[in-house]
Design an enzyme around this catalytic site. Structure first.
Site, PDB file in Angstrom:
ATOM      1  N   HIS A 339       0.861  -1.179   0.000  1.00 43.13           N
ATOM      2  CA  HIS A 339       0.000   0.000   0.000  1.00 43.13           C
ATOM      3  C   HIS A 339       0.895   1.226   0.000  1.00 43.13           C
ATOM      4  CE1 HIS A 339      -3.645   2.373   0.773  1.00 43.13           C
ATOM      5  NE2 HIS A 339      -2.835   3.150   1.474  1.00 43.13           N
ATOM      6  N   CYS A 340       0.736   2.058  -1.021  1.00 44.82           N
ATOM      7  CA  CYS A 340       1.580   3.244  -1.170  1.00 44.82           C
ATOM      8  C   CYS A 340       0.901   4.450  -0.522  1.00 44.82           C
ATOM      9  CB  CYS A 340       1.842   3.525  -2.649  1.00 44.82           C
ATOM     10  SG  CYS A 340       2.904   4.962  -2.929  1.00 44.82           S
TER      11      CYS A 340
END
Length: 361
Positions: A339-340
């Site tokens: 997850h960025c």
């Protein structure tokens, strides 16, 4: 025999289907109980013999028969880690996966105590009550901590909430304190650390929780727009008032074009579906209360081959290979990478190329 056990029980314990069939055809009672109150179905669950259990159930065996301790077949299967057996009798014969025994312990308590992580995953998938307290006030997490079962604790903590870590038994001890008391240092450290993570996170503040899910993307996008506008106004417009060469003009406007393209790509990366997998939910209008959710995917190849780690407890789905549940998005993502926080989205199956292009621009 001299110990009070029936021939049918010995036959099913050793998965002798033909012998069991012969006994039943010649007057054997499929629901006969020994001196402990156990039936042949209880004995088949010890070693997880599905084939002979299927024979017993077709011949009228009671799937909810309980022994003197209140153990049903699901309890015994959980005690011996027979996950496939639990899966079969719940999915096909509507056995109760969350029934308490005489001491208030469900199959999930026993699976946690014995450390069978796959059985825990399946029972949680079947909506077993993870915070159920037995007569001693212990939850499944307490029992996993007492035995020092780190993997069982990990599965329960990942599926639970902060409150599960703070529940106290009748002696006033939390799971972490029980683990420390039993000298299970690694488990005690894990549970204490999980509590600290919850305390330092946004779990207690709904406003911060919402902001954490939004991420940094809106802020970065606004900063980039302001910087781009400042660049155009101060540099390019300022050069027009002076003498601007064609080469400098081309270079300056190329920068604007690349920055604008980057912003568009950045927006698309933030909004694009990275490969979310649709979650299964109960439809109260179309599904009976006694119909297990698992029946939706009875013939799933992953379950038939025993890949219980592909069960998502939260989304109630069987995940494809290389998929994972994102704790920030609270969704399962195909080919999940990470997850960025910078784009407030996951990098998954449908967003790998877009993420690289956005980073390059």
């Amino acid at each position: 025999d001299a110990s009070g056990y029936y021939a049918l029980q010995w036959a099913v314990l050793n998965n002798r289907v033909a012998a069991a069939q012969y006994i039943l055809e010649h007057g054997g009672d499929v629901n006969a109980v020994d001196h402990t109150g156990q039936t042949a179905l209880h004995w088949s669950s010890v070693r997880g013999h599905i084939q002979v259990a299927e024979l017993l159930l077709k011949e009228g065996a009671k799937v909810d028969a309980a022994d003197l301790y209140g153990y049903q077949a699901t309890h015994v299967a959980a005690q011996y880690g027979q996950t496939a057996f639990i899966y079969h009798i719940v999915a096909k014969w509507n056995a109760d996966p969350d029934v308490p025994d005489n001491d208030g312990r469900s199959p999930l308590h026993w699976a946690a105590y014995k450390g069978f992580a796959d059985s825990i995953r399946l029972l949680l998938y079947l909506d077993a009550h993870r915070a159920r307290q037995d007569k001693e006030g212990c939850t499944p997490l307490h029992w996993a901590a007492i035995r020092g079962n780190l993997e069982a604790c990990t599965v329960l903590v990942q599926a639970g909430k902060k409150d599960d870590l703070m529940v106290k038994d009748k002696t006033g001890l939390t799971p972490a304190q029980l683990a420390a008391d039993k000298n299970h240092r690694q488990v005690a450290f894990f549970l204490d650390n999980a509590r600290r993570v919850h305390d330092s996170g946004c779990n207690g503040n709904p406003t911060f929780a919402k902001l954490s899910k939004v991420g940094l993307a809106p802020l970065l996008w606004c900063i980039a727009v302001v910087l781009l506008a400042t660049y155009i106004h101060s540099v390019i417009a300022g050069q027009y008032n002076m003498s601007m060469t064609p080469a400098f003009g081309l270079f300056a406007w190329s920068g604007v074009f690349v920055a604008t393209a980057g912003l568009v790509m950045f927006y698309k990366c933030s909004r694009k579906d990275p490969g979310y997998i649709s979650a299964n939910t109960r439809d109260s209008h179309n599904q009976r209360d006694d119909e297990p959710l698992l029946k939706m995917e009875l013939d799933n190849p992953a379950l038939l081959t025993g890949n219980w780690s592909q069960l998502c407890i939260t989304c109630k789905i069987v995940r494809p290979v290389r998929s994972k549940h994102c704790s920030t998005c609270d969704r399962c993502v195909e080919q999940f990478d990470h997850h960025c926080p910078w784009v407030s989205n996951c990098v998954g199956k449908r967003r790998t190329n877009g993420n690289s292009s956005c980073s390059s621009l």
